[in-house]
Design a protein around this motif. Structure first.
Motif, short mmCIF file in Angstrom:
data_model
loop_
_atom_site.label_atom_id
_atom_site.label_comp_id
_atom_site.label_asym_id
_atom_site.label_seq_id
_atom_site.Cartn_x
_atom_site.Cartn_y
_atom_site.Cartn_z
N MET A 39 53.63 41.95 1.53
CA MET A 39 54.72 42.31 0.63
C MET A 39 54.20 43.01 -0.62
N MET A 40 53.07 42.56 -1.12
CA MET A 40 52.50 43.17 -2.32
C MET A 40 52.10 44.62 -2.04
N VAL A 41 51.46 44.88 -0.91
CA VAL A 41 51.06 46.23 -0.56
C VAL A 41 52.28 47.15 -0.48
N GLU A 42 53.34 46.66 0.12
CA GLU A 42 54.55 47.47 0.27
C GLU A 42 55.22 47.72 -1.08
N ILE A 60 59.99 53.47 7.78
CA ILE A 60 59.68 54.17 6.52
C ILE A 60 58.28 54.76 6.59
N VAL A 61 57.33 53.99 7.12
CA VAL A 61 55.97 54.50 7.31
C VAL A 61 56.00 55.76 8.16
N ALA A 62 56.74 55.71 9.28
CA ALA A 62 56.79 56.86 10.18
C ALA A 62 57.42 58.07 9.50
N ALA A 63 58.47 57.84 8.70
CA ALA A 63 59.13 58.95 8.01
C ALA A 63 58.20 59.60 6.99
N LEU A 64 57.47 58.77 6.25
CA LEU A 64 56.53 59.31 5.27
C LEU A 64 55.38 60.05 5.95
N PRO A 79 57.52 52.74 -3.63
CA PRO A 79 57.60 53.86 -4.58
C PRO A 79 57.52 55.22 -3.90
N LEU A 80 56.67 55.35 -2.89
CA LEU A 80 56.57 56.62 -2.17
C LEU A 80 57.87 56.92 -1.43
N ALA A 81 58.48 55.89 -0.85
CA ALA A 81 59.73 56.10 -0.12
C ALA A 81 60.82 56.61 -1.04
N MET A 98 67.92 56.22 -0.71
CA MET A 98 66.73 55.42 -0.40
C MET A 98 66.59 54.25 -1.38
N LYS A 99 67.02 54.46 -2.62
CA LYS A 99 66.92 53.36 -3.59
C LYS A 99 67.68 52.13 -3.12
N THR A 100 68.84 52.35 -2.48
CA THR A 100 69.64 51.22 -2.00
C THR A 100 68.91 50.47 -0.90
N LEU A 101 68.33 51.20 0.05
CA LEU A 101 67.60 50.56 1.14
C LEU A 101 66.37 49.82 0.62
N VAL A 102 65.62 50.45 -0.28
CA VAL A 102 64.45 49.80 -0.85
C VAL A 102 64.85 48.57 -1.65
N SER A 103 65.96 48.64 -2.36
CA SER A 103 66.42 47.46 -3.11
C SER A 103 66.75 46.31 -2.17
N GLN A 104 67.33 46.64 -1.01
CA GLN A 104 67.61 45.60 -0.02
C GLN A 104 66.32 44.97 0.48
N LEU A 105 65.33 45.79 0.79
CA LEU A 105 64.04 45.27 1.25
C LEU A 105 63.37 44.42 0.18
N GLN A 106 63.50 44.82 -1.08
CA GLN A 106 62.92 44.04 -2.16
C GLN A 106 63.62 42.70 -2.32
#
Length: 201
Positions: free
Chosen positions: A129-132, A64-68, A138-140, A1-9
């Motif tokens: 973007m700030m909310v995410e 990601i929202v749906a998974a959480l 972080p939750l993801a 998940m860190k890799t995917l979140v890093s891509q989104l960031q």
């Protein structure tokens, strides 16, 4: 998940460059009609935002929202708010694209109506973007595992590459890419292209 979140960031950092460009337009009554080159750049910005982030970036975040949610790891109101923000951004982006083209042709929309809406759109995207960044990502990272990542990104390999920020810009976005490169001072292009209005003092 860190890799995917890093891509989104990384994509967020790229989007923030476009937010900065859109935020430079002065609000009425000081707003003047832009030059044709500036209108073309605005059309490119909005076209990109409605064709890439709205179609490929935000849907990944919605997954990601749906998974959480499925793990009861995300407050319901936060998930609903993020999804609502994506919906509003997509609708407003399409409307701005339509109105900007109408104003450029001097049809039913005047330029005086647009700068405030453009800046509001930019701030909505910045807020999303700030909310995410502060809550969703972080939750993801903390709550989702490899199987979740596989489900969320199952078809990402087939997604088109970013037409503005991946490697070199496509012909459609060449002028916009030059402006971003100039603003960043990276020396990527020798000639200065038309630019958006200077940031208000």
């Amino acid at each position: 998940m860190k890799t995917l979140v890093s891509q989104l960031q990384r994509e967020h950092r790229n989007l923030d460059k476009l937010v900065g460009l859109l935020s430079r337009f002065p609000a009425p009554p000081s707003a003047l009609p832009p030059a044709p080159s500036e209108i073309n750049l605005l059309v490119d910005v909005l076209f990109y935002l409605t064709q890439f982030p709205d179609v490929h970036h935000h849907p990944v975040e919605d997954r990601i929202v749906a998974a959480l949610r499925s793990k009861k790891a995300l407050p319901a109101d936060l998930g609903e708010e993020i999804e609502r923000q994506h919906h509003v951004l997509a609708r407003q982006g399409r409307e701005l694209m339509r109105d900007l083209e109408s104003a450029a042709r001097e049809e039913t929309v005047s330029w005086a109506q647009l700068p405030l809406e453009i800046r509001l759109y930019a701030e909505r995207l910045r807020h999303n973007m700030m909310v995410e960044e502060l809550s969703l990502f972080p939750l993801a990272v903390a709550m989702l595992d490899a199987s979740d990542v596989q489900a969320i990104g199952a078809d990402l390999a087939q997604a088109p590459s970013d037409p503005l920020f991946d490697h070199t810009a496509t012909t459609r976005f060449a002028d916009l890419h030059r402006v971003i490169a100039t603003e960043a001072g990276c020396g990527c292009f020798e000639e200065r292209s038309p630019s958006l209005p200077a940031r208000p003092a």
